[in-house]
Design a protein around this motif. Structure first.
Motif, mmCIF file in Angstrom:
data_model
loop_
_atom_site.group_PDB
_atom_site.id
_atom_site.type_symbol
_atom_site.label_atom_id
_atom_site.label_comp_id
_atom_site.label_asym_id
_atom_site.label_seq_id
_atom_site.Cartn_x
_atom_site.Cartn_y
_atom_site.Cartn_z
ATOM 1 N N MET A 1 0.824 -1.197 0.000
ATOM 2 C CA MET A 1 0.000 0.000 0.000
ATOM 3 C C MET A 1 0.864 1.256 0.000
ATOM 4 S SD MET A 1 -2.729 1.428 2.835
ATOM 5 C CE MET A 1 -1.426 2.247 3.746
ATOM 6 N N GLY A 2 1.934 1.221 0.807
ATOM 7 C CA GLY A 2 2.816 2.377 0.878
ATOM 8 C C GLY A 2 3.476 2.692 -0.446
ATOM 9 N N ALA A 3 3.892 1.652 -1.161
ATOM 10 C CA ALA A 3 4.541 1.863 -2.463
ATOM 11 C C ALA A 3 3.570 2.456 -3.467
ATOM 12 C CB ALA A 3 5.098 0.529 -2.978
ATOM 13 N N VAL A 4 2.346 1.921 -3.521
ATOM 14 C CA VAL A 4 1.339 2.445 -4.451
ATOM 15 C C VAL A 4 0.995 3.892 -4.104
ATOM 16 C CG1 VAL A 4 -1.048 2.189 -5.249
ATOM 17 C CG2 VAL A 4 0.383 0.178 -4.943
ATOM 18 N N GLN A 5 0.868 4.176 -2.804
ATOM 19 C CA GLN A 5 0.545 5.536 -2.378
ATOM 20 C C GLN A 5 1.638 6.520 -2.790
ATOM 21 O OE1 GLN A 5 -2.844 5.185 -1.822
ATOM 22 N NE2 GLN A 5 -2.360 7.009 -0.670
ATOM 23 N N LEU A 6 2.878 6.112 -2.635
ATOM 24 C CA LEU A 6 3.991 6.993 -2.981
ATOM 25 C C LEU A 6 3.969 7.345 -4.467
ATOM 26 C CD1 LEU A 6 6.582 8.450 -2.159
ATOM 27 C CD2 LEU A 6 7.841 6.322 -2.598
ATOM 28 N N VAL A 7 3.795 6.333 -5.306
ATOM 29 C CA VAL A 7 3.785 6.558 -6.758
ATOM 30 C C VAL A 7 2.586 7.414 -7.162
ATOM 31 C CG1 VAL A 7 3.586 5.437 -9.010
ATOM 32 C CG2 VAL A 7 5.052 4.435 -7.247
ATOM 33 N N SER A 8 1.389 7.058 -6.667
ATOM 34 C CA SER A 8 0.183 7.792 -7.065
ATOM 35 C C SER A 8 0.206 9.229 -6.549
ATOM 36 C CB SER A 8 -1.063 7.073 -6.552
ATOM 37 O OG SER A 8 -1.078 7.019 -5.133
ATOM 38 N N THR A 9 0.778 9.442 -5.376
ATOM 39 C CA THR A 9 0.852 10.792 -4.818
ATOM 40 C C THR A 9 1.746 11.685 -5.672
ATOM 41 O OG1 THR A 9 0.455 10.005 -2.562
ATOM 42 C CG2 THR A 9 1.472 12.170 -2.803
ATOM 43 N N VAL A 10 2.895 11.152 -6.071
ATOM 44 C CA VAL A 10 3.810 11.930 -6.906
ATOM 45 C C VAL A 10 3.165 12.229 -8.261
ATOM 46 C CG1 VAL A 10 6.015 11.882 -8.131
ATOM 47 C CG2 VAL A 10 5.886 11.082 -5.770
ATOM 48 N N THR A 130 -8.675 15.911 -21.000
ATOM 49 C CA THR A 130 -8.055 14.586 -21.010
ATOM 50 C C THR A 130 -6.924 14.498 -20.001
ATOM 51 O OG1 THR A 130 -8.591 14.329 -23.368
ATOM 52 C CG2 THR A 130 -6.898 12.877 -22.447
ATOM 53 N N ALA A 131 -6.086 15.542 -19.954
ATOM 54 C CA ALA A 131 -4.954 15.542 -19.032
ATOM 55 C C ALA A 131 -5.421 15.525 -17.581
ATOM 56 C CB ALA A 131 -4.079 16.780 -19.287
ATOM 57 N N VAL A 132 -6.409 16.360 -17.266
ATOM 58 C CA VAL A 132 -6.921 16.405 -15.896
ATOM 59 C C VAL A 132 -7.626 15.096 -15.541
ATOM 60 C CG1 VAL A 132 -8.559 17.558 -14.356
ATOM 61 C CG2 VAL A 132 -7.108 18.911 -15.874
ATOM 62 N N ALA A 133 -8.332 14.503 -16.508
ATOM 63 C CA ALA A 133 -9.007 13.233 -16.267
ATOM 64 C C ALA A 133 -8.013 12.129 -15.929
ATOM 65 C CB ALA A 133 -9.846 12.841 -17.479
ATOM 66 N N LEU A 134 -6.876 12.099 -16.627
ATOM 67 C CA LEU A 134 -5.843 11.108 -16.336
ATOM 68 C C LEU A 134 -5.262 11.315 -14.939
ATOM 69 C CD1 LEU A 134 -3.970 10.963 -19.771
ATOM 70 C CD2 LEU A 134 -5.461 9.220 -18.772
ATOM 71 N N ALA A 135 -5.006 12.585 -14.594
ATOM 72 C CA ALA A 135 -4.500 12.880 -13.258
ATOM 73 C C ALA A 135 -5.524 12.496 -12.194
ATOM 74 C CB ALA A 135 -4.150 14.367 -13.141
ATOM 75 N N ALA A 136 -6.820 12.749 -12.477
ATOM 76 C CA ALA A 136 -7.877 12.383 -11.535
ATOM 77 C C ALA A 136 -7.971 10.870 -11.377
ATOM 78 C CB ALA A 136 -9.215 12.944 -11.996
ATOM 79 N N LEU A 137 -7.755 10.138 -12.476
ATOM 80 C CA LEU A 137 -7.792 8.678 -12.416
ATOM 81 C C LEU A 137 -6.684 8.145 -11.516
ATOM 82 C CD1 LEU A 137 -9.069 6.074 -13.463
ATOM 83 C CD2 LEU A 137 -7.480 6.142 -15.388
ATOM 84 N N VAL A 138 -5.493 8.717 -11.665
ATOM 85 C CA VAL A 138 -4.373 8.325 -10.794
ATOM 86 C C VAL A 138 -4.699 8.660 -9.345
ATOM 87 C CG1 VAL A 138 -1.960 8.784 -10.227
ATOM 88 C CG2 VAL A 138 -2.652 8.566 -12.613
ATOM 89 N N SER A 139 -5.262 9.856 -9.129
ATOM 90 C CA SER A 139 -5.609 10.282 -7.777
ATOM 91 C C SER A 139 -6.639 9.346 -7.154
ATOM 92 C CB SER A 139 -6.145 11.714 -7.808
ATOM 93 O OG SER A 139 -6.556 12.130 -6.519
ATOM 94 N N MET A 140 -7.672 8.985 -7.928
ATOM 95 C CA MET A 140 -8.715 8.095 -7.404
ATOM 96 C C MET A 140 -8.158 6.712 -7.097
ATOM 97 S SD MET A 140 -12.174 9.047 -9.531
ATOM 98 C CE MET A 140 -11.409 8.886 -11.152
ATOM 99 N N THR A 141 -7.231 6.232 -7.931
ATOM 100 C CA THR A 141 -6.620 4.932 -7.676
ATOM 101 C C THR A 141 -5.851 4.951 -6.356
ATOM 102 O OG1 THR A 141 -6.395 4.517 -10.048
ATOM 103 C CG2 THR A 141 -5.039 3.183 -8.570
ATOM 104 N N GLY A 142 -5.079 6.022 -6.137
ATOM 105 C CA GLY A 142 -4.341 6.146 -4.889
ATOM 106 C C GLY A 142 -5.266 6.272 -3.696
ATOM 107 N N CYS A 143 -6.329 7.067 -3.833
ATOM 108 C CA CYS A 143 -7.284 7.237 -2.727
ATOM 109 C C CYS A 143 -7.980 5.927 -2.407
ATOM 110 C CB CYS A 143 -8.314 8.303 -3.085
ATOM 111 S SG CYS A 143 -7.681 9.987 -3.022
ATOM 112 N N LEU A 144 -8.411 5.210 -3.459
ATOM 113 C CA LEU A 144 -9.098 3.939 -3.239
ATOM 114 C C LEU A 144 -8.183 2.946 -2.539
ATOM 115 C CD1 LEU A 144 -11.660 2.285 -3.771
ATOM 116 C CD2 LEU A 144 -10.660 1.575 -5.942
ATOM 117 N N ASN A 145 -6.931 2.913 -2.952
ATOM 118 C CA ASN A 145 -5.951 2.020 -2.334
ATOM 119 C C ASN A 145 -5.756 2.367 -0.861
ATOM 120 O OD1 ASN A 145 -3.368 0.298 -2.212
ATOM 121 N ND2 ASN A 145 -2.595 2.339 -1.765
#
Length: 295
Positions: A1-10, A130-145
């Motif tokens: 979880m920590g590794a995924v959070q670090l990547v998604s946060t950056v 599109t760019a913001v949507a991709l960033a939001a997708l990464v953000s949601m993945t990190g939040c869900l994790n």
């Protein structure tokens, strides 16, 4: 979880910071609207917006909730909480200011994707969405994790203290699997309900209910610190920082009560019902515990 959070946060922090800082170079004061356009008094408007705004900061307690999994928790939890909150506040404030200054106010009040509009305004073209949507997708993945595993920590701790069903203490490879499963099911049901309701007002109420129920533990934490300060417990009170701790605790308690009031009647009413449901669970657990002791 920590590794995924670090990547998604950056990955989500970089584009947010780009808009927050880059937008200042395109800032135009003429695009700003009135400071208070709600039609209410300044105090009422700030109170109502503060309750909504806190939803963006929910998770400030994350490091404390997972303290049992953190190395040198006494040192690192406090630092992570302060640095994380300060960093998020800086990016949020700069980002909001940049959006206000790059998108015209009359367009902004009807916008469904203000960050996308800001990116398009700053750099031209129509690829901002599109760019913001991709960033939001990464953000949601990190939040869900993070939230899935984090949400399971609270019932796990309560179950270990005998305040919740013992099934929530089951762990597999260190993960409280029952808590994770229940969290996923409840969150999915809430999402489906919100989706089929088709009303932005329902979403707003759910946000405010979430804010109210999240603020209750903040108030309880402040009350616990007040108890330790007044009781003068040596293991919980640092005499050299007594004045500072007293002021911070009093401000935290007052702030929590203010946010609850700002959530509004509907949110407080529904949130209180959710909290009262916990009394039934506590009554059953207390009765079972007493019966075991009697044997």
């Amino acid at each position: 979880m920590g590794a995924v959070q670090l990547v998604s946060t950056v990955l989500k922090f970089v584009p947010l910071l780009l808009v927050a800082v880059g937008g200042l170079f395109f800032f135009d004061p003429d695009r700003l609207g009135p400071f208070n356009s709600s039609g209410h008094g300044a105090i009422g408007a700030v109170s109502a917006s503060a309750a909504l705004l806190l939803f963006s900061y929910l998770g400030v307690e994350s490091a404390a909730v997972s303290a049992g999994e953190v190395n040198n928790a006494r040192r690192n939890v406090g630092r992570a909480t302060v640095i994380g909150t300060a960093g998020a506040a800086l990016v949020y404030l700069l980002g909001t200011l940049s959006v206000f200054g790059t998108v015209a106010h009359d367009r902004l009040v009807t916008s469904t994707a203000p960050f996308s509009d800001a990116v398009n305004s700053m750099f031209g073209g129509s690829w901002g969405g599109t760019a913001v949507a991709l960033a939001a997708l990464v953000s949601m993945t990190g939040c869900l994790n993070g939230w899935t595993l984090l949400s399971a920590q609270t019932p796990y701790a309560a179950a270990r203290d005998g305040l919740f069903p013992s099934a929530f203490t089951r762990r597999r490879r260190g993960v409280p699997t029952v808590g994770v499963g229940v969290t996923v099911v409840l969150a999915s049901l809430l999402t489906v309900f919100n989706y089929f309701s088709g009303s932005g007002k329902v979403f707003e109420v759910l946000v405010l209910v979430t804010t109210f129920t999240a603020t209750v533990p903040y108030l309880l934490a402040a009350a616990a610190q007040i108890f330790h300060l007044v009781a003068g417990r040596p293991e919980a009170v640092d005499r050299s920082r007594l004045v500072r701790d007293s002021v911070v605790t009093a401000v935290a308690a007052a702030f929590s009560v203010w946010l609850m009031a700002g959530a509004g009647y509907a949110a407080v009413y529904q949130g209180a019902l959710f909290l009262f449901t916990g009394i039934i669970v506590y009554a059953v657990m207390a009765a079972r515990r007493q019966r075991k002791q009697a044997r």
